[in-house]
Design a protein around this motif. Structure first.
Motif, PDB file in Angstrom:
ATOM      1  N   ALA A  80       0.813  -1.225   0.000  1.00 38.23           N
ATOM      2  CA  ALA A  80       0.000   0.000   0.000  1.00 38.23           C
ATOM      3  C   ALA A  80       0.843   1.270   0.000  1.00 38.23           C
ATOM      4  N   GLY A  81       2.132   1.139  -0.371  1.00 40.61           N
ATOM      5  CA  GLY A  81       3.010   2.319  -0.390  1.00 40.61           C
ATOM      6  C   GLY A  81       2.679   3.250  -1.544  1.00 40.61           C
ATOM      7  N   ARG A  82       3.378   4.367  -1.581  1.00 44.47           N
ATOM      8  CA  ARG A  82       3.108   5.394  -2.598  1.00 44.47           C
ATOM      9  C   ARG A  82       4.135   5.361  -3.731  1.00 44.47           C
ATOM     10  N   SER A  83       5.204   4.589  -3.594  1.00 44.17           N
ATOM     11  CA  SER A  83       6.257   4.509  -4.641  1.00 44.17           C
ATOM     12  C   SER A  83       6.878   5.865  -4.945  1.00 44.17           C
ATOM     13  N   ARG A  84       7.031   6.707  -3.939  1.00 42.43           N
ATOM     14  CA  ARG A  84       7.557   8.069  -4.190  1.00 42.43           C
ATOM     15  C   ARG A  84       8.965   8.014  -4.782  1.00 42.43           C
ATOM     16  N   ARG A  85       9.845   7.185  -4.196  1.00 39.53           N
ATOM     17  CA  ARG A  85      11.237   7.148  -4.661  1.00 39.53           C
ATOM     18  C   ARG A  85      11.359   6.481  -6.026  1.00 39.53           C
ATOM     19  N   PHE A  86      10.337   5.766  -6.439  1.00 38.91           N
ATOM     20  CA  PHE A  86      10.367   5.099  -7.747  1.00 38.91           C
ATOM     21  C   PHE A  86      10.194   6.111  -8.876  1.00 38.91           C
TER      22      PHE A  86
ATOM     23  N   LYS B 159       2.583   2.494 -10.032  1.00 45.05           N
ATOM     24  CA  LYS B 159       3.406   2.185  -8.854  1.00 45.05           C
ATOM     25  C   LYS B 159       4.323   0.998  -9.131  1.00 45.05           C
ATOM     26  N   LYS B 160       5.399   0.929  -8.355  1.00 48.19           N
ATOM     27  CA  LYS B 160       6.426  -0.086  -8.621  1.00 48.19           C
ATOM     28  C   LYS B 160       5.901  -1.515  -8.524  1.00 48.19           C
ATOM     29  N   ILE B 161       4.978  -1.767  -7.600  1.00 51.35           N
ATOM     30  CA  ILE B 161       4.509  -3.158  -7.422  1.00 51.35           C
ATOM     31  C   ILE B 161       3.676  -3.643  -8.606  1.00 51.35           C
TER      32      ILE B 161
ATOM     33  N   GLY C 162      -4.686  -0.930   3.005  1.00 59.01           N
ATOM     34  CA  GLY C 162      -3.515  -0.593   3.822  1.00 59.01           C
ATOM     35  C   GLY C 162      -3.658   0.753   4.512  1.00 59.01           C
ATOM     36  N   GLY C 163      -2.617   1.154   5.241  1.00 60.35           N
ATOM     37  CA  GLY C 163      -2.656   2.402   6.003  1.00 60.35           C
ATOM     38  C   GLY C 163      -1.653   3.418   5.486  1.00 60.35           C
ATOM     39  N   ALA C 164      -1.515   4.522   6.215  1.00 60.66           N
ATOM     40  CA  ALA C 164      -0.680   5.642   5.774  1.00 60.66           C
ATOM     41  C   ALA C 164       0.814   5.296   5.828  1.00 60.66           C
ATOM     42  N   GLU C 165       1.235   4.597   6.873  1.00 61.47           N
ATOM     43  CA  GLU C 165       2.637   4.174   7.006  1.00 61.47           C
ATOM     44  C   GLU C 165       2.680   2.655   6.922  1.00 61.47           C
ATOM     45  N   ARG C 166       3.889   2.128   6.659  1.00 59.84           N
ATOM     46  CA  ARG C 166       4.007   0.671   6.517  1.00 59.84           C
ATOM     47  C   ARG C 166       3.499  -0.049   7.753  1.00 59.84           C
ATOM     48  N   PHE C 167       3.839   0.455   8.948  1.00 59.98           N
ATOM     49  CA  PHE C 167       3.397  -0.259  10.152  1.00 59.98           C
ATOM     50  C   PHE C 167       1.879  -0.173  10.329  1.00 59.98           C
ATOM     51  N   ASP C 168       1.239   0.920   9.811  1.00 62.61           N
ATOM     52  CA  ASP C 168      -0.237   0.990   9.839  1.00 62.61           C
ATOM     53  C   ASP C 168      -0.822  -0.114   8.955  1.00 62.61           C
ATOM     54  N   THR C 169      -0.174  -0.311   7.818  1.00 64.73           N
ATOM     55  CA  THR C 169      -0.632  -1.355   6.890  1.00 64.73           C
ATOM     56  C   THR C 169      -0.545  -2.724   7.538  1.00 64.73           C
ATOM     57  N   VAL C 170       0.599  -3.008   8.170  1.00 66.44           N
ATOM     58  CA  VAL C 170       0.765  -4.321   8.808  1.00 66.44           C
ATOM     59  C   VAL C 170      -0.247  -4.476   9.952  1.00 66.44           C
TER      60      VAL C 170
ATOM     61  N   ALA D 120       5.677  -6.519  -0.649  1.00 70.81           N
ATOM     62  CA  ALA D 120       5.219  -6.824  -2.012  1.00 70.81           C
ATOM     63  C   ALA D 120       6.208  -6.297  -3.041  1.00 70.81           C
ATOM     64  N   ALA D 121       7.127  -5.442  -2.599  1.00 66.23           N
ATOM     65  CA  ALA D 121       8.127  -4.866  -3.503  1.00 66.23           C
ATOM     66  C   ALA D 121       9.405  -5.706  -3.570  1.00 66.23           C
ATOM     67  N   ARG D 122       9.401  -6.911  -2.960  1.00 65.48           N
ATOM     68  CA  ARG D 122      10.570  -7.810  -3.065  1.00 65.48           C
ATOM     69  C   ARG D 122      10.164  -9.025  -3.886  1.00 65.48           C
TER      70      ARG D 122
ATOM     71  N   LYS E  25      14.811  -5.266  -2.792  1.00 66.41           N
ATOM     72  CA  LYS E  25      13.567  -4.503  -2.735  1.00 66.41           C
ATOM     73  C   LYS E  25      13.593  -3.493  -3.877  1.00 66.41           C
ATOM     74  N   ILE E  26      12.492  -3.427  -4.616  1.00 64.23           N
ATOM     75  CA  ILE E  26      12.395  -2.413  -5.665  1.00 64.23           C
ATOM     76  C   ILE E  26      12.089  -1.089  -4.973  1.00 64.23           C
ATOM     77  N   THR E  27      13.038  -0.167  -5.039  1.00 67.71           N
ATOM     78  CA  THR E  27      12.823   1.172  -4.483  1.00 67.71           C
ATOM     79  C   THR E  27      12.871   2.205  -5.609  1.00 67.71           C
TER      80      THR E  27
HETATM   81  N1  LIG Z   1       1.874   2.889   3.942  1.00 68.61           N
HETATM   82  C1  LIG Z   1       2.590   1.895   3.388  1.00 68.61           C
HETATM   83  C2  LIG Z   1       3.938   2.091   3.002  1.00 68.61           C
HETATM   84  C3  LIG Z   1       4.619   1.027   2.406  1.00 68.61           C
HETATM   85  N2  LIG Z   1       3.981  -0.156   2.203  1.00 68.61           N
HETATM   86  C4  LIG Z   1       4.680  -1.258   1.529  1.00 68.61           C
HETATM   87  O1  LIG Z   1       5.854  -1.607   2.219  1.00 68.61           O
HETATM   88  C5  LIG Z   1       6.823  -2.113   1.312  1.00 68.61           C
HETATM   89  C6  LIG Z   1       8.178  -1.435   1.519  1.00 68.61           C
HETATM   90  O2  LIG Z   1       8.002  -0.022   1.461  1.00 68.61           O
HETATM   91  P1  LIG Z   1       8.717   0.937   0.440  1.00 68.61           P
HETATM   92  O3  LIG Z   1       9.728   0.231  -0.347  1.00 68.61           O
HETATM   93  O4  LIG Z   1       9.126   2.158   1.189  1.00 68.61           O
HETATM   94  O5  LIG Z   1       7.531   1.303  -0.584  1.00 68.61           O
HETATM   95  P2  LIG Z   1       6.833   2.699  -0.815  1.00 68.61           P
HETATM   96  O6  LIG Z   1       6.355   3.239   0.498  1.00 68.61           O
HETATM   97  O7  LIG Z   1       5.814   2.459  -1.878  1.00 68.61           O
HETATM   98  O8  LIG Z   1       8.029   3.567  -1.417  1.00 68.61           O
HETATM   99  P3  LIG Z   1       8.385   5.095  -1.138  1.00 68.61           P
HETATM  100  O9  LIG Z   1       8.851   5.159   0.300  1.00 68.61           O
HETATM  101  O10 LIG Z   1       9.454   5.408  -2.116  1.00 68.61           O
HETATM  102  O11 LIG Z   1       7.130   5.911  -1.378  1.00 68.61           O
HETATM  103  C7  LIG Z   1       6.271  -1.897  -0.096  1.00 68.61           C
HETATM  104  O12 LIG Z   1       5.825  -3.144  -0.621  1.00 68.61           O
HETATM  105  C8  LIG Z   1       5.145  -0.932   0.111  1.00 68.61           C
HETATM  106  O13 LIG Z   1       4.071  -1.071  -0.820  1.00 68.61           O
HETATM  107  C9  LIG Z   1       2.663  -0.322   2.621  1.00 68.61           C
HETATM  108  O14 LIG Z   1       2.095  -1.405   2.433  1.00 68.61           O
HETATM  109  N3  LIG Z   1       1.997   0.703   3.219  1.00 68.61           N
END
Ligand SMILES: Nc1ccn([C@@H]2O[C@H](COP(=O)(O)OP(=O)(O)OP(=O)(O)O)[C@@H](O)[C@H]2O)c(=O)n1
Ligand SMILES: C[C@](O)(CO)[C@H](O)COP(=O)(O)O
Length: 255
Positions: free
Chosen positions: A11-17, A23-25, A81-89, A108-110, A212-214
Motif C-alpha cells: 500500500a506504499g506510494r512509490s515516491r522514490r520510484f 506504482k512499482k509493485i 492498507g494504512g498511511a505508514e508501513r506499520f499501519d498497513t501491517v 510486495a516490492a521484493r 527490494k524495488i525502491t
Molecule cells: N503505507 C505503506 C507504506 C509502504 N507499504 C509497503 O511496504 C513495502 C516497503 O516499502 P517501500 O519500499 O518504502 O515502498 P513505498 O512506500 O511504496 O516507497 P516510497 O517510500 O518510495 O514511497 C512496499 O511493498 C510498500 O508497498 C505499505 O504497504 N503501506
C-alpha cells in the motif's frame, strides 16, 4: 506444525520510484507483476494458512480490473492498507485467521523471496519467536553531513542489511504493534517493533537476490536477476523457482 499467515504490504506510494503513472509493485519483471512474484513463492506451502495483501485505497479500481482473478486463484485476501508501513501491517494483523499461530511479513516490492530463504526464516521463527533474513554489510560505511563531507567511518562489524520475509509468533507481533505509540524513532520494519518490547530477533542468512524495488534502477536490476535465476521446476509442488539455492546461503548469517 504451526501455521503462518503471510502479510504482504503493498500500500506504499512509490515516491522514490518516480513514476506517477504506475506504482512499482504493478510494474512487470520478465512479464510478471512485482507483487505477484513476491506472493507466489508462499502459495501452496503446507506451513502457510493464509495470504493477506494490503493495497492503497486509490489502487482498488486498478487492482480489481487487472488482478482480481490472480488474487482469487492464489487464495489471497485483499485488504486496505494504512498511511505508514506499520499501519498497513497493523490493519492486516486484525484480519489474521484464528488458526494461524505465526505471522510473516513480506514486502510486495521484493519479487525474489526464495523457498530456501522462507524455510530458514520460518524455522528460526518457530525456534526463537522472531526471525529475519540479513546480509552482513560488506562495504565500508561512512557517516556524512548534509554537505557530503565525511564525518566518520562507522565500524561495520556486526552490522546487517535486513530483508523480508520477517516472521514472528502472532501474539508477539501483536504485542509489538500495540507498543508502537511508545516509540519516537521512525519505524522501518516489524523486527524493530519486536526489539522494542525486549524480545530478541534472530537473523538468518539473507540472499543478495532478494532485493527490494525502491528506484527504477532496482527494477532494471530485477530484470537482470530474473535472467540468471533458475526457472521453476515442473512438478516441484510450489510456484517457486529457487528451491535449490539454500545450500549457497548456509544456515546462519555468519556461514
Ligand atoms: N503505507 C505503506 C507504506 C509502504 N507499504 C509497503 O511496504 C513495502 C516497503 O516499502 P517501500 O519500499 O518504502 O515502498 P513505498 O512506500 O511504496 O516507497 P516510497 O517510500 O518510495 O514511497 C512496499 O511493498 C510498500 O508497498 C505499505 O504497504 N503501506
Ligand atoms: C522492511 C524493509 O524492507 C527491511 O529492509 C525496509 O525497512 C523497508 O523500508 P522502506 O523505507 O519502507 O522501503
Amino acid at each position: 506444525m504451526g501455521s503462518f499467515a503471510v502479510i504482504f504490504p503493498a500500500a506504499g506510494r512509490s515516491r522514490r520510484f518516480g513514476d506517477a503513472s504506475r506504482k512499482k509493485i504493478f510494474h512487470e519483471v520478465d512479464g510478471r507483476a512485482v507483487w505477484l512474484r513476491a506472493v507466489e513463492p508462499f502459495v501452496n506451502r503446507e506451513d502457510v494458512g493464509q495470504l493477506i495483501l494490503a493495497i492503497a485505497p486509490e489502487d482498488f479500481e486498478l487492482f480489481d480490473r487487472r488482478y482480481k482473478a490472480n488474487a482469487a486463484f492464489l487464495g489471497v485476501t485483499v485488504v486496505e492498507g494504512g498511511a505508514e508501513r506499520f499501519d498497513t501491517v497493523a490493519a492486516c494483523l486484525d484480519r489474521v485467521d484464528p488458526g494461524c499461530d505465526h505471522v510473516a511479513v513480506h514486502d510486495a516490492a521484493r519479487p525474489f523471496p526464495a523457498a530456501g530463504l522462507i524455510d530458514l526464516v520460518f524455522e528460526a521463527a518457530r525456534e526463537h519467536g522472531a526471525a529475519l533474513p540479513g546480509l552482513a554489510v560488506s562495504d565500508t560505511l561512512k557517516r556524512a553531513g548534509p554537505d557530503g563531507l565525511v564525518v566518520e567511518t562507522v565500524p561495520r562489524e556486526g552490522l546487517y542489511a535486513v530483508q523480508t520475509p520477517q516472521a514472528f509468533r502472532l501474539d508477539l507481533l501483536r504485542r509489538a504493534h500495540e507498543n508502537r505509540p511508545n516509540l519516537t524513532a521512525p519505524v522501518t520494519d516489524d523486527a524493530q517493533l519486536v526489539e522494542a518490547i525486549g524480545h530478541p530477533c534472530r537473523i538468518v542468512a539473507g540472499s543478495p537476490y532478494n532485493i527490494k524495488i525502491t528506484t527504477k534502477d532496482d527494477l532494471r536490476m530485477a530484470e537482470a536477476i530474473s535472467r540468471v535465476l533458475p526457472r521453476p521446476r515442473s512438478g516441484s509442488g510450489t510456484a517457486h523457482p529457487f528451491a535449490d539455492e539454500r545450500a549457497a546461503w548456509g544456515e546462519g548469517p555468519d556461514s
